[in-house]
Design an enzyme around this catalytic site. Structure first.
Site, mmCIF file in Angstrom:
data_model
loop_
_atom_site.group_PDB
_atom_site.id
_atom_site.type_symbol
_atom_site.label_atom_id
_atom_site.label_comp_id
_atom_site.label_asym_id
_atom_site.label_seq_id
_atom_site.Cartn_x
_atom_site.Cartn_y
_atom_site.Cartn_z
ATOM 1 N N ARG A 1 16.846 -2.848 -2.872
ATOM 2 C CA ARG A 1 15.744 -3.458 -3.631
ATOM 3 C C ARG A 1 16.227 -3.862 -5.026
ATOM 4 O O ARG A 1 15.817 -4.890 -5.567
ATOM 5 C CB ARG A 1 14.565 -2.492 -3.706
ATOM 6 C CG ARG A 1 13.260 -3.154 -4.111
ATOM 7 C CD ARG A 1 12.063 -2.278 -3.783
ATOM 8 N NE ARG A 1 11.890 -2.131 -2.351
ATOM 9 C CZ ARG A 1 11.963 -0.967 -1.694
ATOM 10 N NH1 ARG A 1 12.189 0.158 -2.351
ATOM 11 N NH2 ARG A 1 11.793 -0.929 -0.398
ATOM 12 N N LYS B 1 7.030 2.673 -2.844
ATOM 13 C CA LYS B 1 7.549 1.333 -3.114
ATOM 14 C C LYS B 1 6.929 0.767 -4.394
ATOM 15 O O LYS B 1 7.612 0.145 -5.210
ATOM 16 C CB LYS B 1 7.252 0.418 -1.925
ATOM 17 C CG LYS B 1 7.944 -0.917 -1.957
ATOM 18 C CD LYS B 1 7.613 -1.756 -0.735
ATOM 19 C CE LYS B 1 8.269 -1.236 0.523
ATOM 20 N NZ LYS B 1 8.092 -2.170 1.667
ATOM 21 N N TYR C 1 13.390 6.381 5.006
ATOM 22 C CA TYR C 1 14.605 6.864 5.675
ATOM 23 C C TYR C 1 15.671 7.340 4.684
ATOM 24 O O TYR C 1 16.805 7.595 5.086
ATOM 25 C CB TYR C 1 15.195 5.745 6.546
ATOM 26 C CG TYR C 1 14.382 5.366 7.765
ATOM 27 C CD1 TYR C 1 14.862 5.613 9.057
ATOM 28 C CD2 TYR C 1 13.149 4.745 7.656
ATOM 29 C CE1 TYR C 1 14.146 5.249 10.185
ATOM 30 C CE2 TYR C 1 12.410 4.371 8.772
ATOM 31 C CZ TYR C 1 12.913 4.625 10.029
ATOM 32 O OH TYR C 1 12.187 4.266 11.144
ATOM 33 N N LYS D 1 19.256 5.662 -7.923
ATOM 34 C CA LYS D 1 18.952 4.849 -6.746
ATOM 35 C C LYS D 1 18.463 3.462 -7.160
ATOM 36 O O LYS D 1 18.856 2.449 -6.580
ATOM 37 C CB LYS D 1 17.905 5.534 -5.871
ATOM 38 C CG LYS D 1 17.529 4.706 -4.644
ATOM 39 C CD LYS D 1 16.281 5.209 -3.955
ATOM 40 C CE LYS D 1 15.789 4.177 -2.949
ATOM 41 N NZ LYS D 1 14.521 4.555 -2.313
ATOM 42 N N HIS E 1 0.837 -1.201 0.000
ATOM 43 C CA HIS E 1 0.000 0.000 0.000
ATOM 44 C C HIS E 1 0.876 1.257 0.000
ATOM 45 O O HIS E 1 0.369 2.362 0.103
ATOM 46 C CB HIS E 1 -0.924 0.012 1.222
ATOM 47 C CG HIS E 1 -2.048 -0.991 1.144
ATOM 48 N ND1 HIS E 1 -1.836 -2.340 1.284
ATOM 49 C CD2 HIS E 1 -3.379 -0.827 0.922
ATOM 50 C CE1 HIS E 1 -2.994 -2.971 1.173
ATOM 51 N NE2 HIS E 1 -3.940 -2.088 0.942
ATOM 52 N N ASN E 2 2.183 1.047 -0.093
ATOM 53 C CA ASN E 2 3.155 2.142 -0.095
ATOM 54 C C ASN E 2 3.376 2.591 -1.537
ATOM 55 O O ASN E 2 3.975 1.869 -2.332
ATOM 56 C CB ASN E 2 4.462 1.637 0.549
ATOM 57 C CG ASN E 2 5.557 2.679 0.597
ATOM 58 O OD1 ASN E 2 5.730 3.466 -0.336
ATOM 59 N ND2 ASN E 2 6.326 2.672 1.672
ATOM 60 N N GLN E 3 2.909 3.813 -1.871
ATOM 61 C CA GLN E 3 2.972 4.271 -3.257
ATOM 62 C C GLN E 3 4.411 4.419 -3.742
ATOM 63 O O GLN E 3 4.728 4.115 -4.899
ATOM 64 C CB GLN E 3 2.224 5.603 -3.415
ATOM 65 C CG GLN E 3 2.042 6.046 -4.870
ATOM 66 C CD GLN E 3 1.226 5.067 -5.696
ATOM 67 O OE1 GLN E 3 0.183 4.599 -5.262
ATOM 68 N NE2 GLN E 3 1.698 4.748 -6.902
ATOM 69 N N ASP F 1 9.608 -6.711 1.880
ATOM 70 C CA ASP F 1 9.711 -6.224 3.254
ATOM 71 C C ASP F 1 11.124 -5.692 3.391
ATOM 72 O O ASP F 1 12.096 -6.382 3.070
ATOM 73 C CB ASP F 1 9.435 -7.310 4.287
ATOM 74 C CG ASP F 1 9.080 -6.679 5.632
ATOM 75 O OD1 ASP F 1 8.085 -5.947 5.692
ATOM 76 O OD2 ASP F 1 9.813 -6.900 6.615
ATOM 77 N N SER F 2 11.213 -4.462 3.801
ATOM 78 C CA SER F 2 12.524 -3.825 3.818
ATOM 79 C C SER F 2 12.639 -2.904 5.022
ATOM 80 O O SER F 2 11.641 -2.536 5.644
ATOM 81 C CB SER F 2 12.750 -3.033 2.529
ATOM 82 O OG SER F 2 11.684 -2.146 2.289
#
EC number: 3.6.1.66
Length: 203
Positions: free
Chosen positions: A190, A19, A163, A184, A15-17, A75-76
C-alpha cells in the site's frame, strides 16, 4: 496527465478499520481530513470484478457518486505462487464466515492448501494493492503497488490485519504482523501504491 487533489476532505471507501487507519496515517502529512465509508453510512458495494483494479474502481466510484466527495479506494490481497496466485482478488472472501471475517481461518486454509499440494518452500508470495482516486465527475486515476515476500508458518505477530501474520516481506526476517505499524507503512504494498498516488496527485 495526473489530476491534482486540491480539496481538504477525502472519503476513503472502505469499511475495514485497519485499512482506514493505515491510509489515514499515510495521508497525515498532507493536511487532508479523512472520513471512512462506514462513518458516512454508505453500504458496501458488490465487488464483482475479477481484478484488483476493477474492484477498486467499483468502490471508489460508488462512494464518490453517493457523497459528492473525491473518494480513494484500495483493493488489495495476497497472491501465493504455489496456489496459482490464489487467493488474489478473493483474499477477503476466503475469510468470510457469514458473520464477519475470520482471517485465522483464511490463513489456515492457505497453509493447508500448500501442504496438500506438497508445495516446496519457500512459498513465494506478494501483497498487491491498487489505489483508485475517483472524482464525483466520474474520472479516476489508478496507482498499483506490490511487496514481494513469502508465506511462513506458523502465524507470527499481533500487529497489522488480514494475512499479515503469515507474510514475511522480502529482505526481512519478521512478518508484517511483527513489525511496528510505522515500519510496515514505509515498505508495504500500500505504501508503494501510495507513493505513486502522492507523486501524481499531491506533490
Amino acid at each position: 496527465m495526473s489530476r491534482k487533489f486540491d480539496g481538504d476532505r477525502l472519503l476513503v471507501a472502505t469499511h475495514n478499520q485497519g485499512k482506514l487507519d493505515e491510509i489515514t496515517e499515510l495521508l497525515k502529512p498532507f493536511g487532508v481530513s479523512v472520513v471512512g465509508a462506514a462513518e458516512m453510512g454508505l453500504p458496501e458495494p458488490v465487488e464483482d470484478g475479477t481484478t484488483f483494479v476493477q474492484n477498486a474502481r467499483i468502490k471508489a466510484h460508488a462512494a464518490a457518486k453517493a457523497t459528492g466527495l473525491p473518494a480513494l479506494s484500495d483493493d488489495s490481497g495476497i497472491e501465493i505462487d504455489a496456489l496459482d496466485k490464489q487467493p488474489g482478488v478473493y483474499t477477503a472472501d476466503w475469510a468470510e464466515t457469514g458473520n464477519g471475517r475470520d482471517f485465522i481461518m483464511a490463513m489456515t486454509k492457505s497453509h493447508d492448501m500448500l501442504v496438500a499440494a506438497d508445495a516446496p518452500e519457500p512459498w513465494t508470495a506478494r501483497f498487491c494493492s491498487t489505489l483508485v482516486l475517483a472524482w464525483p465527475d466520474g474520472t479516476d486515476q489508478v496507482f498499483p503497488g506490490v511487496m514481494e515476500g513469502r508465506v511462513v508458518w506458523p502465524m507470527r505477530g499481533d500487529n497489522g490485519h488480514g494475512y499479515d501474520p503469515i507474510f514475511q516481506p522480502e529482505g526481512f526476517d519478521v512478518t508484517f504482523a511483527e513489525m511496528p505499524s510505522e515500519q510496515k507503512n514505509e515498505i508495504s504494498h500500500r505504501a508503494d501504491a501510495f507513493r505513486k498516488l502522492v507523486a501524481g496527485c499531491f506533490d
